[in-house]
Design a protein around this motif. Structure first.
Motif, PDB file in Angstrom:
ATOM      1  N   MET A  52       0.817  -1.203   0.000  1.00  0.00           N
ATOM      2  CA  MET A  52       0.000   0.000   0.000  1.00  0.00           C
ATOM      3  C   MET A  52       0.852   1.255   0.000  1.00  0.00           C
ATOM      4  O   MET A  52       2.012   1.240   0.409  1.00  0.00           O
ATOM      5  N   ILE A  53       0.205   2.338  -0.438  1.00  0.00           N
ATOM      6  CA  ILE A  53       0.762   3.674  -0.274  1.00  0.00           C
ATOM      7  C   ILE A  53      -0.044   4.376   0.811  1.00  0.00           C
ATOM      8  O   ILE A  53      -0.850   3.743   1.497  1.00  0.00           O
ATOM      9  N   SER A  54       0.114   5.681   0.967  1.00  0.00           N
ATOM     10  CA  SER A  54      -0.569   6.417   2.038  1.00  0.00           C
ATOM     11  C   SER A  54      -2.071   6.157   2.017  1.00  0.00           C
ATOM     12  O   SER A  54      -2.743   6.396   1.008  1.00  0.00           O
ATOM     13  N   LEU A  55      -2.594   5.698   3.132  1.00  0.00           N
ATOM     14  CA  LEU A  55      -4.006   5.310   3.160  1.00  0.00           C
ATOM     15  C   LEU A  55      -4.949   6.494   3.129  1.00  0.00           C
ATOM     16  O   LEU A  55      -6.116   6.344   2.765  1.00  0.00           O
ATOM     17  N   SER A  56      -4.455   7.680   3.472  1.00  0.00           N
ATOM     18  CA  SER A  56      -5.315   8.861   3.409  1.00  0.00           C
ATOM     19  C   SER A  56      -5.623   9.261   1.972  1.00  0.00           C
ATOM     20  O   SER A  56      -6.478  10.117   1.738  1.00  0.00           O
ATOM     21  N   ALA A  57      -4.948   8.639   0.989  1.00  0.00           N
ATOM     22  CA  ALA A  57      -5.197   8.955  -0.420  1.00  0.00           C
ATOM     23  C   ALA A  57      -6.574   8.504  -0.876  1.00  0.00           C
ATOM     24  O   ALA A  57      -7.075   8.972  -1.900  1.00  0.00           O
ATOM     25  N   GLY A  58      -7.192   7.585  -0.156  1.00  0.00           N
ATOM     26  CA  GLY A  58      -8.474   7.034  -0.573  1.00  0.00           C
ATOM     27  C   GLY A  58      -9.655   7.762   0.041  1.00  0.00           C
ATOM     28  O   GLY A  58      -9.826   7.742   1.269  1.00  0.00           O
ATOM     29  N   LEU A  59     -10.486   8.383  -0.781  1.00  0.00           N
ATOM     30  CA  LEU A  59     -11.721   8.978  -0.277  1.00  0.00           C
ATOM     31  C   LEU A  59     -12.612   7.904   0.323  1.00  0.00           C
ATOM     32  O   LEU A  59     -13.262   8.116   1.359  1.00  0.00           O
ATOM     33  N   ASP A  60     -12.648   6.720  -0.302  1.00  0.00           N
ATOM     34  CA  ASP A  60     -13.472   5.642   0.249  1.00  0.00           C
ATOM     35  C   ASP A  60     -12.923   5.159   1.590  1.00  0.00           C
ATOM     36  O   ASP A  60     -13.691   4.737   2.462  1.00  0.00           O
ATOM     37  N   VAL A  61     -11.603   5.238   1.765  1.00  0.00           N
ATOM     38  CA  VAL A  61     -11.005   4.858   3.054  1.00  0.00           C
ATOM     39  C   VAL A  61     -11.445   5.836   4.141  1.00  0.00           C
ATOM     40  O   VAL A  61     -11.851   5.438   5.243  1.00  0.00           O
ATOM     41  N   TRP A 116     -17.590   0.637  -7.429  1.00  0.00           N
ATOM     42  CA  TRP A 116     -18.080  -0.130  -6.281  1.00  0.00           C
ATOM     43  C   TRP A 116     -16.943  -0.943  -5.648  1.00  0.00           C
ATOM     44  O   TRP A 116     -17.172  -2.011  -5.097  1.00  0.00           O
ATOM     45  N   GLU A 117     -15.731  -0.407  -5.743  1.00  0.00           N
ATOM     46  CA  GLU A 117     -14.570  -1.079  -5.176  1.00  0.00           C
ATOM     47  C   GLU A 117     -14.087  -0.303  -3.954  1.00  0.00           C
ATOM     48  O   GLU A 117     -14.309   0.903  -3.837  1.00  0.00           O
ATOM     49  N   MET A 118     -13.376  -0.981  -3.079  1.00  0.00           N
ATOM     50  CA  MET A 118     -12.798  -0.346  -1.899  1.00  0.00           C
ATOM     51  C   MET A 118     -11.281  -0.392  -1.979  1.00  0.00           C
ATOM     52  O   MET A 118     -10.701  -1.449  -2.215  1.00  0.00           O
ATOM     53  N   GLY A 119     -10.630   0.772  -1.806  1.00  0.00           N
ATOM     54  CA  GLY A 119      -9.186   0.821  -1.668  1.00  0.00           C
ATOM     55  C   GLY A 119      -8.403   0.893  -2.956  1.00  0.00           C
ATOM     56  O   GLY A 119      -7.175   0.711  -2.935  1.00  0.00           O
ATOM     57  N   GLU A 120      -9.063   1.199  -4.073  1.00  0.00           N
ATOM     58  CA  GLU A 120      -8.344   1.217  -5.347  1.00  0.00           C
ATOM     59  C   GLU A 120      -7.290   2.314  -5.411  1.00  0.00           C
ATOM     60  O   GLU A 120      -6.334   2.224  -6.202  1.00  0.00           O
ATOM     61  N   ASP A 121      -7.423   3.366  -4.596  1.00  0.00           N
ATOM     62  CA  ASP A 121      -6.480   4.484  -4.637  1.00  0.00           C
ATOM     63  C   ASP A 121      -5.321   4.337  -3.659  1.00  0.00           C
ATOM     64  O   ASP A 121      -4.453   5.222  -3.600  1.00  0.00           O
ATOM     65  N   ILE A 122      -5.271   3.249  -2.894  1.00  0.00           N
ATOM     66  CA  ILE A 122      -4.213   3.101  -1.894  1.00  0.00           C
ATOM     67  C   ILE A 122      -3.336   1.880  -2.133  1.00  0.00           C
ATOM     68  O   ILE A 122      -2.421   1.629  -1.357  1.00  0.00           O
ATOM     69  N   MET A 123      -3.604   1.137  -3.198  1.00  0.00           N
ATOM     70  CA  MET A 123      -2.776  -0.033  -3.480  1.00  0.00           C
ATOM     71  C   MET A 123      -1.483   0.399  -4.168  1.00  0.00           C
ATOM     72  O   MET A 123      -1.481   1.238  -5.063  1.00  0.00           O
ATOM     73  N   ALA A 124      -0.368  -0.196  -3.755  1.00  0.00           N
ATOM     74  CA  ALA A 124       0.932   0.154  -4.320  1.00  0.00           C
ATOM     75  C   ALA A 124       1.062  -0.387  -5.745  1.00  0.00           C
ATOM     76  O   ALA A 124       0.455  -1.411  -6.088  1.00  0.00           O
ATOM     77  N   ALA A 175       3.358  -2.079  -7.197  1.00  0.00           N
ATOM     78  CA  ALA A 175       3.825  -3.470  -7.255  1.00  0.00           C
ATOM     79  C   ALA A 175       2.690  -4.442  -6.993  1.00  0.00           C
ATOM     80  O   ALA A 175       2.625  -5.525  -7.602  1.00  0.00           O
ATOM     81  N   GLU A 176       1.779  -4.084  -6.097  1.00  0.00           N
ATOM     82  CA  GLU A 176       0.652  -4.966  -5.794  1.00  0.00           C
ATOM     83  C   GLU A 176      -0.334  -4.982  -6.955  1.00  0.00           C
ATOM     84  O   GLU A 176      -0.914  -6.028  -7.284  1.00  0.00           O
ATOM     85  N   LYS A 177      -0.540  -3.825  -7.579  1.00  0.00           N
ATOM     86  CA  LYS A 177      -1.419  -3.771  -8.744  1.00  0.00           C
ATOM     87  C   LYS A 177      -0.870  -4.616  -9.882  1.00  0.00           C
ATOM     88  O   LYS A 177      -1.625  -5.261 -10.618  1.00  0.00           O
ATOM     89  N   ASP A 178       0.458  -4.642 -10.011  1.00  0.00           N
ATOM     90  CA  ASP A 178       1.075  -5.461 -11.046  1.00  0.00           C
ATOM     91  C   ASP A 178       0.802  -6.948 -10.839  1.00  0.00           C
ATOM     92  O   ASP A 178       0.812  -7.733 -11.790  1.00  0.00           O
ATOM     93  N   LYS A 179       0.554  -7.324  -9.583  1.00  0.00           N
ATOM     94  CA  LYS A 179       0.221  -8.720  -9.284  1.00  0.00           C
ATOM     95  C   LYS A 179      -1.255  -9.023  -9.528  1.00  0.00           C
ATOM     96  O   LYS A 179      -1.703 -10.159  -9.359  1.00  0.00           O
ATOM     97  N   GLY A 180      -2.022  -7.999  -9.884  1.00  0.00           N
ATOM     98  CA  GLY A 180      -3.454  -8.182 -10.097  1.00  0.00           C
ATOM     99  C   GLY A 180      -4.301  -7.866  -8.893  1.00  0.00           C
ATOM    100  O   GLY A 180      -5.511  -8.078  -8.904  1.00  0.00           O
ATOM    101  N   ASN A 181      -3.665  -7.358  -7.817  1.00  0.00           N
ATOM    102  CA  ASN A 181      -4.397  -7.009  -6.602  1.00  0.00           C
ATOM    103  C   ASN A 181      -4.604  -5.498  -6.562  1.00  0.00           C
ATOM    104  O   ASN A 181      -3.838  -4.767  -5.940  1.00  0.00           O
TER     105      ASN A 181
END
Length: 559
Positions: free
Chosen positions: A368-377, A419-427, A429-435
């Protein structure tokens, strides 16, 4: 006397993420039949200790006014219908509210000898014509006047010492612990116990609720409810967020001795609100050194500023949503200050509500990156604050999963791009894994449960469930009985309902269910009843909105 050091702030948590449970495989072991029988007996007793109540009046009973006395009168005349014995003696008024529809809701705590029964609440609902139209809640049917001795042999100070020891509380606490004598139903017995709330930060932050037997001093049960200047002038400022977005901010001009004018991330521009205030947690594991973040100019554009800017900006966005959509003034409905503490810990992959404020880690840069980046968070964590001040859903088992689910649902309603949660806080490298997300209301199966200990209880290949057939049956020692994992079932129901009636109506129905009908020990079935009744209140019997609500819960197996 206790000599704990308390942090004094300048003014749940339900952790958003995975907590600190180690990831390891867990395999089921053979269970002795005697143990099974014992567990079943305990289950049956506990079901009687928390009996759901939902009475809907086809022919409403009219009173001269909608008040607690007439609510009790109704309950006394209808003991056979409600199952509540001697309501005049065994119920204490907790709250009375009148809503925008003109309905009045009288909420009671069940009590014995004046001591509240933990989690047992009853709500009587009057329409605008002073007619009782429904009653709901949960009651303990095992209690009789002579069944529970509510006297305490133990002092509250001794109970506090036991509670602090049981959770390995550090010397420094974030605020002074609270203690309340309650009757606590647990494993076949109604315990007279002190409910002690202990809150601290550190490597493993906690917002613990500990139940200490008021006669023996033994810890009956516990759970972590961490829901993972003299003259000031508020003005407009600007900043740059984590992802580089330009943010317009409300900030405050402050004058510091020998340093001239500076600018604080403190917003006092909203009438009736004590403020939106953002603190720098300075990447340590305590709150004692936190300070309101101050910059040299009204433009917060430095790299360190970005996470603080997003927390400040997103807090105002969530505040505006609840005020404009639901008429709610802040998390408590009474204008409490909205506090964020940013840059908490080191490589901290989490955000939380601790019952008083939100805390945001910076992530580890890999997951993850900074969790405050997510409005949904931000909306998720702030909704935990709303839940604390409304239904106060207990953070275990199905009530805890509902706590998480409502936080997710309103997270997705505020951040309405998807309708997803946390899409703006994933790093990256994790997105490259499909997460690329933490949870999905649209398609829970698209997300793998990351924690191996939780995944061991899966029957669906280790993905988040979207139907009761896939419910993760966990002990409370694992994810509080599945509060994060099983929340995706009711999440998906909400998504399906919104496909028929839209986001705005979904929000109105679910906010009403949360603030009017749900009680601390509500389960998934109670949530369906509350949502359907809310749809009836808002849109009428036989409406498309009622049909959609029923259909959404049907589709996920909540009947």
């Amino acid at each position: 006397m206790l000599k704990k050091k308390f942090i004094v702030p300048a003014v749940l948590s339900s952790a958003l993420l995975v907590g600190s449970i180690p990831a390891s495989n867990v395999f089921a072991k053979p269970v002795d039949s005697k143990v099974v029988n014992s567990v079943q007996a305990s289950k049956e007793w506990n079901e009687k200790a928390s009996v759901p109540l939902f009475v809907k009046e086809r022919f409403a009973e009219k009173f001269s006014s909608s008040n607690p006395a007439n609510a009790v009168n109704y309950l006394q005349k209808n003991e056979g219908k409600t199952g509540i014995k001697n309501p005049g003696k065994n119920l204490k008024v907790k709250d009375t509210q009148t809503d925008e529809l003109g309905m009045t809701h009288v909420r009671f705590n069940q009590s014995i000898n004046g001591v509240n029964v933990e989690g047992s609440e009853v709500i009587v609902h009057f329409n605008r014509d002073n007619e009782v139209v429904s009653v709901n809640g949960r009651v303990n049917q095992t209690i009789a006047d002579d069944a529970v001795d509510t006297t305490a042999s133990l002092s509250s100070d001794a109970a506090l010492e036991a509670a602090l020891s049981s959770v390995n509380a550090p010397e420094e606490l974030t605020y002074e612990p609270t203690s309340e004598l309650v009757v606590y139903p647990f494993e076949g017995e109604n315990h007279t116990a002190y409910k002690v709330n202990v809150n601290f930060m550190g490597d493993e932050p906690g917002n613990w609720f500990v139940f200490v037997d008021a006669k023996t001093g033994e810890v009956v049960d516990k759970y972590n409810g961490l829901m993972h200047a003299d003259e000031m002038k508020t003005q407009k400022g600007a900043g740059k967020g984590v992802h580089g977005a330009h943010r317009e901010l409300h900030i405050t001009q402050v004058k510091e001795p020998n340093s001239g004018t500076k600018f604080a991330l403190a917003d006092y521009s909203h009438e009736g609100l004590q403020g939106i205030i953002t603190y720098d947690a300075k990447n340590d594991n305590t709150s004692s050194n936190d300070t309101i973040y101050v910059g040299n100019s009204a433009a917060f554009i430095g790299d360190y500023d970005r996470a603080l800017v997003d927390a400040h900006y997103n807090s105002e966005k969530v505040y505006d949503y609840y005020l404009n959509e639901h008429g709610r003034n802040s998390l408590d409905g009474k204008g409490m200050a909205i506090i964020s503490r940013v840059h908490y810990g080191t490589n901290y992959n989490n955000a939380s509500w601790n019952g008083r404020w939100m805390t945001y880690g910076d992530g580890d840069g890999e997951f993850m990156i900074s969790l405050s980046a997510g409005l949904d968070v931000a909306a998720h964590e702030m909704t935990h604050g709303v839940i604390t001040n409304t239904a106060n859903l207990v953070y275990q088992n199905q009530s805890g999963a509902l706590n998480e689910s409502f936080a997710d649902i309103f997270g997705a309603l505020v951040d309405d791009d998807d309708w997803e949660m946390g899409e703006d806080i994933m790093a990256p490298a994790e997105k490259d894994k499909g997460n690329g997300v933490l949870r999905s209301l649209r398609d829970p199966h698209s997300v793998i449960v990351q924690n191996a200990q939780r995944r061991a209880y899966s029957t669906n290949g280790g993905v988040y469930p979207k139907h009761m057939d896939e419910f993760y049956h966990m002990p409370t020692s694992v994810d509080g009985g599945g509060v994060h994992v099983n929340s995706s079932i009711t999440n998906h129901a909400a998504y399906l309902i919104a496909q028929d009636i839209g986001r705005e109506k979904l929000g109105k129905i679910f906010y009403r269910a949360l603030s009017v009908y749900l009680t601390p020990n509500s389960n998934f079935s109670d949530a369906r009843k509350a949502a359907v009744q809310s749809a009836i209140d808002l849109y009428g019997e036989g409406s498309a909105e009622v049909a959609a609500t029923n259909s959404g819960f049907d589709a996920v197996g909540i009947y």
